[in-house]
Write an enzyme that holds these catalytic residues in place. Structure first.
Site, PDB file in Angstrom:
ATOM      1  N   ASP A 208       0.836  -1.195   0.000  1.00 33.97           N
ATOM      2  CA  ASP A 208       0.000   0.000   0.000  1.00 33.97           C
ATOM      3  C   ASP A 208       0.879   1.256   0.000  1.00 33.97           C
ATOM      4  O   ASP A 208       1.862   1.332   0.733  1.00 33.97           O
ATOM      5  CB  ASP A 208      -0.849  -0.044   1.285  1.00 33.97           C
ATOM      6  CG  ASP A 208      -1.901   1.029   1.355  1.00 33.97           C
ATOM      7  OD1 ASP A 208      -2.850   0.958   0.564  1.00 33.97           O
ATOM      8  OD2 ASP A 208      -1.772   1.933   2.209  1.00 33.97           O
ATOM      9  N   GLU A 267       1.607  -0.527  -5.026  1.00 33.21           N
ATOM     10  CA  GLU A 267       0.680   0.560  -5.344  1.00 33.21           C
ATOM     11  C   GLU A 267       1.522   1.828  -5.345  1.00 33.21           C
ATOM     12  O   GLU A 267       1.890   2.323  -4.283  1.00 33.21           O
ATOM     13  CB  GLU A 267      -0.434   0.655  -4.298  1.00 33.21           C
ATOM     14  CG  GLU A 267      -1.480   1.678  -4.705  1.00 33.21           C
ATOM     15  CD  GLU A 267      -2.212   2.341  -3.539  1.00 33.21           C
ATOM     16  OE1 GLU A 267      -3.326   2.824  -3.745  1.00 33.21           O
ATOM     17  OE2 GLU A 267      -1.659   2.416  -2.419  1.00 33.21           O
TER      18      GLU A 267
HETATM   19  C1  GLC Z   1      -4.273   3.061  -0.562  1.00 31.79           C
HETATM   20  C2  GLC Z   1      -5.491   2.208  -0.444  1.00 31.79           C
HETATM   21  C3  GLC Z   1      -6.634   3.047   0.033  1.00 31.79           C
HETATM   22  C4  GLC Z   1      -6.267   3.644   1.372  1.00 31.79           C
HETATM   23  C5  GLC Z   1      -4.952   4.406   1.293  1.00 31.79           C
HETATM   24  C6  GLC Z   1      -4.420   4.749   2.637  1.00 31.79           C
HETATM   25  O1  GLC Z   1      -4.383   4.008  -1.558  1.00 31.79           O
HETATM   26  O2  GLC Z   1      -5.767   1.580  -1.671  1.00 31.79           O
HETATM   27  O3  GLC Z   1      -7.824   2.327   0.133  1.00 31.79           O
HETATM   28  O4  GLC Z   1      -7.276   4.506   1.801  1.00 31.79           O
HETATM   29  O5  GLC Z   1      -3.970   3.635   0.653  1.00 31.79           O
HETATM   30  O6  GLC Z   1      -3.893   3.621   3.258  1.00 31.79           O
END
Ligand code: GLC
Length: 540
Positions: A208, A267
């Site tokens: 994440d 991500e």
């Molecule tokens: C990422 C996740 C999202 C979350 C954010 C903070 O972007 O996909 O759902 O709110 O991180 O952790």
């Protein structure tokens, strides 16, 4: 290609589950791990009656006060009681592995919850040994935060802590304080936690917010740019994508490489994706390319993105594609077009599952789940609450999975945490399983065809249309197999003329089409496509 050459994260299909919304086994209105276990056969029972996915990625199931529905972790080595227990988790791993399904966990190490014991200690006093595990700083003057950084969910990235008279940093909610990666103890602590899951048989992690681990050492202000929200009115050059972050990712890769066939998918920020592949072997195995999430229904746009990806990656790096996830409007709704909506969903699915790269599905897309409409009073998502009606938050893509036409779609016997979509009497797994023309039946056929076709998994990609107007066509090829994919993006029939020199053969057989075809043989270099037809042909 020898059969045992199969590498799950490169050749397989990965399915994202939002555990809160998948299946509730105990009637408390919240999905849980036993609920997932009950539906593993739906995901893959080894036969084409099931979806046939090779791995599931679970959004966070760790203990959390749920300010961001689990993306605020308060304990990295346990399971939230809403989702079950560590025993349930062990059973999930075992049952999934029995069916050839790998488990990918979400791993949130940019920030923790403010209720994590580390932060509780850190904020307890300025000289606590864990003070420096988070990012604390004096203000820039009375009532002024240390710098101008803006949080993704709105407001300053800094929150004042009265007790110790300093600000702490959070790129998301104040309940999600950012961990200080400049402190080696953080590195050690979080890598220890990873071992906990690796030793329990977890096959991979989805990292994440992986492009934000490090922040500028001097905490310099971000420069101004034009934008709508305050967050968009600055270039995020000092709070995101710092070069030191790559060191963490290389260390992670080294750790995973000590275990067989483990995978990490990042991500990372749009526009920086390629950087997080490192040299193609030493950073993330995969990085999400979110371009498709922002692409309108235009084959030229998709083609451009695929081309950039195909030419931009370092040698040995492997692409991956995604159309929906728990943060964006479901693509069925993004691409909806009245009576053609199912047809478009099938074209989109064919593209996703036949491009060169690992496809990630989002639960429910295989039945054509729509974006839910959530009344203001029932909004749960923090940014939705804050910005409604300008932005309604992410609840609409997180509504309960639609299993059947029972009340609450068979998701729960209790009261669901988010309202079930009103269309569930028609759009559900049970009904679509009976209908050979449903979106679900099409996904099943598509995935099983992909499984049986090495060219669709590992083959090279060659675009056959330079400047597509209404159609996409491409070849996927291995040494001994050629597959031709033709996608008509419009409601008019179309004829696609290929340059015969580009084709490895002039004889093709239809392997799968989204419309019924009378003749499954195509000879020559012209292919007639029905409105919104997605057609996969094999060279003969
Ligand atoms: C990422 C996740 C999202 C979350 C954010 C903070 O972007 O996909 O759902 O709110 O991180 O952790």
């Amino acid at each position: 290609m020898p059969k045992n050459d199969f590498l799950w994260w490169r050749d397989g299909v990965i399915y994202q589950i939002y555990p809160r919304s998948f299946a509730d086994s105990n009637g408390n209105g919240i999905g849980d791990l036993p609920g997932i276990i009950e539906h593993l056969d739906y995901l893959n029972n080894g036969t084409p009656d099931s979806l046939g996915v090779d791995a599931i990625w679970l959004s966070p199931v760790y203990p959390s006060p749920m300010h961001d529905f689990g993306y605020d972790v308060s304990n990295y080595h346990d399971i939230h009681p809403d989702f079950g227990t560590l025993e349930d988790f062990g059973r999930l791993v075992e049952e999934a592995h029995k069916r050839g399904i790998r488990i990918v966990m979400d791993w949130v190490m940019n920030h923790s919850s403010h209720e994590h014991a580390w932060f509780v200690e850190s904020r307890s006093s300025r000289d606590n040994p864990k003070r420096d595990w988070y990012i604390w700083h004096d203000g820039g003057g009375p009532g002024k935060p240390p710098n101008n950084w803006q949080a993704v969910f709105g407001g300053s990235s800094w929150t004042w802590d009265e007790a110790t008279g300093q600000y702490y940093l959070h790129l998301f909610l104040p309940e999600q304080p950012d961990l200080n990666w400049r402190n080696p103890e953080i590195h050690e602590a979080l890598f220890d936690e990873l071992h906990f899951w690796l030793d329990r048989g977890v096959d991979g992690f989805r990292l994440d917010v992986a492009s934000a681990y490090y922040k500028d050492a001097e905490l310099r202000n971000n420069p101004f740019r034009l934008g709508l929200r305050p967050y968009d009115r600055q270039h995020h050059i000092h709070d995101w994508n710092q070069p030191e972050t790559h060191g963490v990712i290389r260390d992670l890769r080294k750790l995973l490489d000590q275990y067989p066939e483990r995978m990490a998918v990042g991500e990372v920020s749009r526009g920086h994706i390629v950087e997080y592949y490192g040299n193609g072997q030493d950073e993330f195995h995969l990085n999400f390319n979110f371009d498709f999430l922002h692409q309108s229904w235009d084959p030229r746009g998709f083609q451009r993105m695929v081309q950039q990806w195909e030419t931009g990656l370092p040698p040995g790096a492997w692409p991956c594609y995604v159309l929906s996830n728990h943060d964006v409007t479901r693509h069925y709704s993004r691409y909806a077009a009245g009576r053609w909506s199912d047809a478009r969903a099938k074209v989109a699915a064919t593209m996703l599952l036949t491009l060169r790269g690992t496809p990630f599905l989002y639960y429910g897309e295989e039945i054509g789940m729509r974006q839910g409409r959530i009344p203001h009073a029932q909004i749960q998502d923090p940014p939705g609450k804050r910005y409604w009606p300008l932005y309604k938050g992410r609840d609409g893509c997180r509504t309960p999975m639609q299993w059947n036409d029972w009340p609450n779609a068979g998701f729960t016997t209790g009261s669901p945490w988010l309202p079930v979509n009103a269309d569930h009497p028609l759009v559900n797994v049970a009904a679509e399983s009976q209908d050979p023309n449903s979106v679900l039946s099409f996904y099943r056929r598509l995935i099983w065809l992909r499984k049986a076709t090495p060219a669709l998994q590992r083959g090279s990609y060659t675009s056959l249309i330079g400047q597509p107007v209404g159609q996409l066509a491409y070849l996927r090829q291995t040494e001994d197999q050629a597959v031709l994919v033709c996608l008509n993006f419009f409601s008019r029939p179309a004829t696609v003329e290929f340059d015969p020199a580009m084709l490895p053969t002039l004889g093709w057989r239809v392997l799968l089409s989204s419309v019924s075809r009378e003749d499954d043989r195509v000879l020559g270099s012209r292919i007639e496509l029905a409105p919104f037809e997605a057609c996969i042909l094999g060279g003969v």
